[in-house]
Design a protein around this motif. Structure first.
Motif, PDB file in Angstrom:
ATOM      1  N   TRP A 168      62.547  46.335   2.445  1.00 50.37           N
ATOM      2  CA  TRP A 168      62.848  46.135   3.861  1.00 50.37           C
ATOM      3  C   TRP A 168      64.058  45.237   4.001  1.00 50.37           C
ATOM      4  O   TRP A 168      64.216  44.283   3.242  1.00 50.37           O
ATOM      5  CB  TRP A 168      61.673  45.459   4.576  1.00 50.37           C
ATOM      6  CG  TRP A 168      60.459  46.289   4.672  1.00 50.37           C
ATOM      7  CD1 TRP A 168      59.415  46.285   3.796  1.00 50.37           C
ATOM      8  CD2 TRP A 168      60.142  47.247   5.685  1.00 50.37           C
ATOM      9  NE1 TRP A 168      58.469  47.183   4.210  1.00 50.37           N
ATOM     10  CE2 TRP A 168      58.881  47.779   5.361  1.00 50.37           C
ATOM     11  CE3 TRP A 168      60.786  47.691   6.829  1.00 50.37           C
ATOM     12  CZ2 TRP A 168      58.258  48.748   6.137  1.00 50.37           C
ATOM     13  CZ3 TRP A 168      60.167  48.648   7.601  1.00 50.37           C
ATOM     14  CH2 TRP A 168      58.923  49.178   7.261  1.00 50.37           C
ATOM     15  N   THR A 169      64.883  45.544   4.982  1.00 52.38           N
ATOM     16  CA  THR A 169      65.962  44.634   5.346  1.00 52.38           C
ATOM     17  C   THR A 169      65.815  44.314   6.817  1.00 52.38           C
ATOM     18  O   THR A 169      65.747  45.223   7.645  1.00 52.38           O
ATOM     19  CB  THR A 169      67.331  45.285   5.093  1.00 52.38           C
ATOM     20  OG1 THR A 169      67.425  45.640   3.725  1.00 52.38           O
ATOM     21  CG2 THR A 169      68.452  44.332   5.430  1.00 52.38           C
ATOM     22  N   LEU A 170      65.731  43.042   7.126  1.00 55.29           N
ATOM     23  CA  LEU A 170      65.692  42.624   8.527  1.00 55.29           C
ATOM     24  C   LEU A 170      67.031  41.998   8.847  1.00 55.29           C
ATOM     25  O   LEU A 170      67.495  41.131   8.109  1.00 55.29           O
ATOM     26  CB  LEU A 170      64.566  41.597   8.754  1.00 55.29           C
ATOM     27  CG  LEU A 170      63.153  42.132   8.916  1.00 55.29           C
ATOM     28  CD1 LEU A 170      62.664  42.812   7.671  1.00 55.29           C
ATOM     29  CD2 LEU A 170      62.215  41.014   9.292  1.00 55.29           C
ATOM     30  N   ARG A 171      67.659  42.444   9.907  1.00 53.63           N
ATOM     31  CA  ARG A 171      68.983  41.949  10.247  1.00 53.63           C
ATOM     32  C   ARG A 171      68.991  41.378  11.652  1.00 53.63           C
ATOM     33  O   ARG A 171      68.352  41.911  12.542  1.00 53.63           O
ATOM     34  CB  ARG A 171      70.015  43.072  10.186  1.00 53.63           C
ATOM     35  CG  ARG A 171      70.612  43.205   8.831  1.00 53.63           C
ATOM     36  CD  ARG A 171      71.858  44.029   8.857  1.00 53.63           C
ATOM     37  NE  ARG A 171      71.939  44.700   7.562  1.00 53.63           N
ATOM     38  CZ  ARG A 171      71.711  45.972   7.388  1.00 53.63           C
ATOM     39  NH1 ARG A 171      71.467  46.738   8.424  1.00 53.63           N
ATOM     40  NH2 ARG A 171      71.777  46.499   6.194  1.00 53.63           N
ATOM     41  N   VAL A 183      65.160  47.577   8.929  1.00 53.66           N
ATOM     42  CA  VAL A 183      65.553  48.786   8.224  1.00 53.66           C
ATOM     43  C   VAL A 183      64.570  49.033   7.087  1.00 53.66           C
ATOM     44  O   VAL A 183      64.402  48.193   6.213  1.00 53.66           O
ATOM     45  CB  VAL A 183      66.978  48.678   7.643  1.00 53.66           C
ATOM     46  CG1 VAL A 183      67.431  50.019   7.091  1.00 53.66           C
ATOM     47  CG2 VAL A 183      67.939  48.183   8.694  1.00 53.66           C
ATOM     48  N   ARG A 236      71.943  36.855  10.439  1.00 53.79           N
ATOM     49  CA  ARG A 236      70.976  36.610   9.380  1.00 53.79           C
ATOM     50  C   ARG A 236      70.522  37.918   8.780  1.00 53.79           C
ATOM     51  O   ARG A 236      70.517  38.951   9.443  1.00 53.79           O
ATOM     52  CB  ARG A 236      69.738  35.900   9.933  1.00 53.79           C
ATOM     53  CG  ARG A 236      69.998  34.549  10.508  1.00 53.79           C
ATOM     54  CD  ARG A 236      70.078  33.496   9.417  1.00 53.79           C
ATOM     55  NE  ARG A 236      70.642  32.270   9.948  1.00 53.79           N
ATOM     56  CZ  ARG A 236      69.916  31.335  10.556  1.00 53.79           C
ATOM     57  NH1 ARG A 236      68.637  31.500  10.694  1.00 53.79           N
ATOM     58  NH2 ARG A 236      70.492  30.241  11.013  1.00 53.79           N
ATOM     59  N   TRP A 247      67.286  39.252   6.160  1.00 53.04           N
ATOM     60  CA  TRP A 247      66.142  38.998   5.295  1.00 53.04           C
ATOM     61  C   TRP A 247      65.879  40.274   4.514  1.00 53.04           C
ATOM     62  O   TRP A 247      65.793  41.351   5.115  1.00 53.04           O
ATOM     63  CB  TRP A 247      64.891  38.666   6.102  1.00 53.04           C
ATOM     64  CG  TRP A 247      64.966  37.465   6.974  1.00 53.04           C
ATOM     65  CD1 TRP A 247      64.494  36.222   6.695  1.00 53.04           C
ATOM     66  CD2 TRP A 247      65.510  37.392   8.308  1.00 53.04           C
ATOM     67  NE1 TRP A 247      64.707  35.369   7.756  1.00 53.04           N
ATOM     68  CE2 TRP A 247      65.328  36.073   8.750  1.00 53.04           C
ATOM     69  CE3 TRP A 247      66.137  38.299   9.154  1.00 53.04           C
ATOM     70  CZ2 TRP A 247      65.754  35.649  10.015  1.00 53.04           C
ATOM     71  CZ3 TRP A 247      66.556  37.884  10.400  1.00 53.04           C
ATOM     72  CH2 TRP A 247      66.366  36.564  10.813  1.00 53.04           C
ATOM     73  N   VAL A 248      65.764  40.174   3.212  1.00 50.34           N
ATOM     74  CA  VAL A 248      65.494  41.378   2.423  1.00 50.34           C
ATOM     75  C   VAL A 248      64.221  41.165   1.625  1.00 50.34           C
ATOM     76  O   VAL A 248      64.040  40.122   0.998  1.00 50.34           O
ATOM     77  CB  VAL A 248      66.666  41.699   1.470  1.00 50.34           C
ATOM     78  CG1 VAL A 248      66.372  42.944   0.657  1.00 50.34           C
ATOM     79  CG2 VAL A 248      67.948  41.878   2.257  1.00 50.34           C
ATOM     80  N   PHE A 249      63.346  42.149   1.680  1.00 46.84           N
ATOM     81  CA  PHE A 249      62.113  42.129   0.893  1.00 46.84           C
ATOM     82  C   PHE A 249      62.158  43.299  -0.071  1.00 46.84           C
ATOM     83  O   PHE A 249      62.249  44.449   0.364  1.00 46.84           O
ATOM     84  CB  PHE A 249      60.889  42.276   1.790  1.00 46.84           C
ATOM     85  CG  PHE A 249      60.730  41.158   2.784  1.00 46.84           C
ATOM     86  CD1 PHE A 249      59.960  40.053   2.474  1.00 46.84           C
ATOM     87  CD2 PHE A 249      61.356  41.217   4.023  1.00 46.84           C
ATOM     88  CE1 PHE A 249      59.818  39.024   3.390  1.00 46.84           C
ATOM     89  CE2 PHE A 249      61.214  40.183   4.931  1.00 46.84           C
ATOM     90  CZ  PHE A 249      60.445  39.085   4.619  1.00 46.84           C
ATOM     91  N   ALA A 309      69.267  50.146   1.527  1.00 46.23           N
ATOM     92  CA  ALA A 309      68.585  49.247   2.449  1.00 46.23           C
ATOM     93  C   ALA A 309      67.464  48.474   1.760  1.00 46.23           C
ATOM     94  O   ALA A 309      66.917  47.560   2.341  1.00 46.23           O
ATOM     95  CB  ALA A 309      68.029  50.030   3.631  1.00 46.23           C
TER      96      ALA A 309
END
Lengths: 543, 160
Positions: A481-484, A498, B91, B93-95, B128
């Motif tokens: 997961w990418t949170l932007r 994403v 910002r 955040w990547v999981f 992604a």
């Protein structure tokens, strides 16, 4: 030649270490015709240069004979064979080269029958091995139709029993059917889909979903009736064909004029002649514009004629085309979801297009297509039958998202208008203001499109207005997961989530979700990945 | 993050500043010289203001950005999920679960070598789901990359 005898997959004529085989000799009838356009100019050149003397005719005939001999030699020196779990293509024209394609890497098989091939009952078989860049790794041009079908069955069956890829330890030959026979790996029961088919029957009586046919595990998932071809122009596909044709004609003209030594002066005279007759130009332009939907519609019909989607031994097989009949096989195990796409006009008529989201598929735009323009109910029925059902309602995104959509649809044009006014370009300013006004409904519609959902097995995100796309992807396909959050998103309290998927476009974004909503979405789909981070750090970040 | 990462970001933001300021200077010079009639007179007369404004606005950012980044950038490996936070104004955040990692790269650029820093690039089948963690101490990065590679090997899940 094993004409049409229905060899079961894996059995003779290929055996375990099959005999090297040649392509169909009938392709020799096609080759010279295909070479003709390339030969025409040189031959004409030889004839003109020779002043049409007997000797020049002799040279030209020699050229033709040479090309025929070349085709024969090429045919005679090319062989292919299935050997164990590999397909070997051997070319021994000048130097001997063997191309080996491990069957486990075959991701899809594409059988195409261009017009000449159809006339001679031949087909071209292409292997998609996901080598990247849409590059074909293997092409057999051409086989008899039966041979192509047999070879496909053999390749796909072998591929299914290749030990390294086999999920269970079964060894029986028809296991491809056993593996996939009971529906998709997700256990989509066919009976459940049946009532939905009935509903889809409504609009067009000749739509035949869910019909069982004789071959192995073959079953028709959806057949697009010809009456639905009328929806074609709505998609905007091929609308630019007249212009492409014109560009092609102009290009050809310049090429030929170069060959025929038409000098620049003559060309200029022609242009001057046209320039003096503006009515002619206007008429041509009007004609082109009028031709757009007609030619577009015809092209669409030619390419999508009798579109049929079948399941066969764990593969989805899409067949279409009037002149060139094209068959694309997609391995169901590699299908991760689907995408429903509709444009602005298509939505008015409640029709959509359907694509599969497949891992490692080259040229997915044409190959991944599961349905051309078709009514929405039919498309969702086919999608849930072929890939898997998804029925969870989409969750709306917060009102800040609407504000952002509107802002982004309007302000750029307002800025352009302001700049145009400053520079004193009234017409441009007016046009920009009109576009800004159009941005209001566009922005609102873009907001209406936004949504995301998760039904326990698949997640879905939707966005876009002029081209609205809803992607439905399996949970197990998510690789991260990418949170932007941009500065502006932070001030509005929204973020974009994403879902990284190793298939299709690679990432499917839920745009402008609320801060907690977005994080919750990711945590809902894959709790073990997100929850551990939620408590102290991420929660504090997203407030 | 290593503290030396601040220096790395400072160098990078200095380069960015030089490019921006130089571009503004060039543009101003070009506007001042040209006698293109479409440009209103006030624009070409005051062209020298452009690099000045660009310089005044971006110069503080050269200092602020590295410090801000140092405050924001975080990475963590827990429960076989890599979590990385980056950005300053925006910002990200990547999981990435270790089971879906395909490759782990450790890279060093010129400045990074000088500062004994390294970048760990974590690649999955999707852009992604991929992450780049910059400004790690070299030894930390080496250990982290080795650990990730080892766990990824153990947990490899071929669902993609």
């Amino acid at each position: 030649m094993p004409g049409g005898h229905p060899a079961p997959p894996g059995a003779t004529p290929y055996g375990n270490t099959g005999e090297p085989r040649r392509l169909s000799p009938r392709v020799l009838l096609i080759d010279p015709i295909r070479m003709l356009p390339g030969l025409l100019l040189p031959l004409a050149g030889v004839l003109v240069a020779g002043g049409f003397s007997p000797a020049s005719f002799g040279w030209a005939a020699l050229g033709v004979a040479g090309s025929v001999v070349y085709a024969i030699v090429r045919w005679a020196t090319f062989t292919y064979r299935v050997s164990g779990d590999r397909l070997e293509l051997t070319r021994a024209l000048v130097s001997r080269s063997v191309r080996t394609i491990p069957l486990e890497r075959v991701r899809g098989i594409d059988i195409t029958a261009p017009p000449l091939h159809r006339l001679l009952h031949l087909a071209v078989l292409k292997l998609d091995t996901g080598a990247g860049g849409g590059e074909q790794e293997g092409e057999l041009d051409a086989l008899t139709v039966e041979e192509a079908e047999n070879l496909r069955a053999v390749l796909l069956a072998r591929r299914a029993v290749t030990p390294s890829r086999r999920p269970e330890g079964s060894a029986a030959e028809p296991e491809a059917a056993a593996l996939y026979g009971a529906g998709t790996p997700d256990g989509v029961a066919r009976d459940d889909a049946a009532p939905a088919h009935e509903r889809a029957y409504g609009p067009a009586p000749d739509a035949v979903p869910g019909q069982v046919s004789g071959h192995h595990d073959e079953r028709v998932v959806g057949r697009v009736p010809r009456s639905w071809l009328r929806y074609g122009p709505l998609s905007g596909a091929y609308l630019l064909t007249p212009f492409a044709l014109l560009a092609g004609a102009v290009g050809l003209f310049f090429q030929v004029s170069g060959e025929l030594r038409v000098d620049a002066r003559t060309a200029r005279e022609v242009f001057a002649w046209v320039e003096d007759r503006p009515a002619l130009l206007v008429a041509a332009a009007v004609l082109l514009v009028l031709a757009m939907p007609v030619v577009g519609g015809v092209m669409y019909a030619v390419f999508n004629w009798d579109f049929t989607l079948r399941t066969r031994d764990g593969y989805l097989v899409a067949e279409r085309g009037l002149v060139t009949r094209r068959t694309v096989s997609l391995e169901r195990r590699r299908i991760r979801g689907y995408e429903l796409v509709d444009g602005l006009i298509e939505r008015r008529f409640n029709v959509v297009r359907l694509w599969a989201v497949v891992t490692g598929l080259g040229d997915s735009e044409t190959r991944g297509q599961l349905l051309p323009v078709a009514p929405r109910t039919f498309a969702t029925t086919v999608a849930s039958d072929a890939v898997g059902p998804f029925s969870a309602p989409l969750r709306r995104h917060p009102p800040q998202a609407r504000r952002r959509r509107l802002f982004r649809a309007i302000t750029p044009w307002l800025a352009v208008a302001a700049a145009a006014v400053l520079l004193g370009w009234e017409v441009a300013a007016l046009a920009a203001v009109v576009l800004a006004l159009l941005g209001i409904p566009l922005g609102l519609d873009r907001y209406r499109s936004l949504g995301h959902a998760y039904d326990g097995k698949r997640l879905s995100v939707r966005s876009g207005s002029l081209r609205r796309a809803q992607a439905v992807v399996e949970r197990r396909a998510v690789v991260g997961w990418t949170l932007r959050q941009t500065v502006f998103q932070r001030t509005s309290g929204v973020l974009t989530v994403v879902a990284g998927v190793g298939a299709g476009t690679g990432g499917y974004p839920a745009i402008d979700t609320g801060e907690t909503q977005g994080v919750e979405f990711a945590a809902e789909v894959t709790p073990d990945w997100i929850r551990p981070f939620l408590a102290p750090p991420a929660q504090a970040d997203t407030q | 993050m290593s503290r030396r990462a601040i220096v790395l970001w400072l160098i990078e933001s200095l380069i960015g500043f030089a490019v921006f300021f130089g571009g503004a200077l060039l543009l101003a010079y070009w506007i001042g010289r040209s006698d293109w009639s479409a440009l209103p007179g006030w624009l070409s007369d005051n062209a020298w203001l452009l690099p000045l404004v660009v310089g005044v606005v971006t110069a503080p950012l050269v200092i602020i950005e590295p410090l801000w980044r140092y405050a924001v950038h975080r990475w963590e490996l827990s429960g076989d999920v890599v979590y990385a936070r980056s950005g300053w104004l925006s910002r990200e955040w990547v999981f990435v679960p270790v089971s879906r990692i395909q490759t782990v790269d450790k890279a060093q650029g010129w400045f990074e070598r000088a500062l004994r820093l390294a970048t760990v690039e974590i690649r999955t089948a999707s852009h992604a789901g991929s992450s780049t963690i910059k400004g790690l101490d070299y030894d930390v990065a080496a250990g982290f990359a080795a650990e990730l590679a080892r766990r990824a090997q153990e947990l490899r899940d071929d669902a993609t």
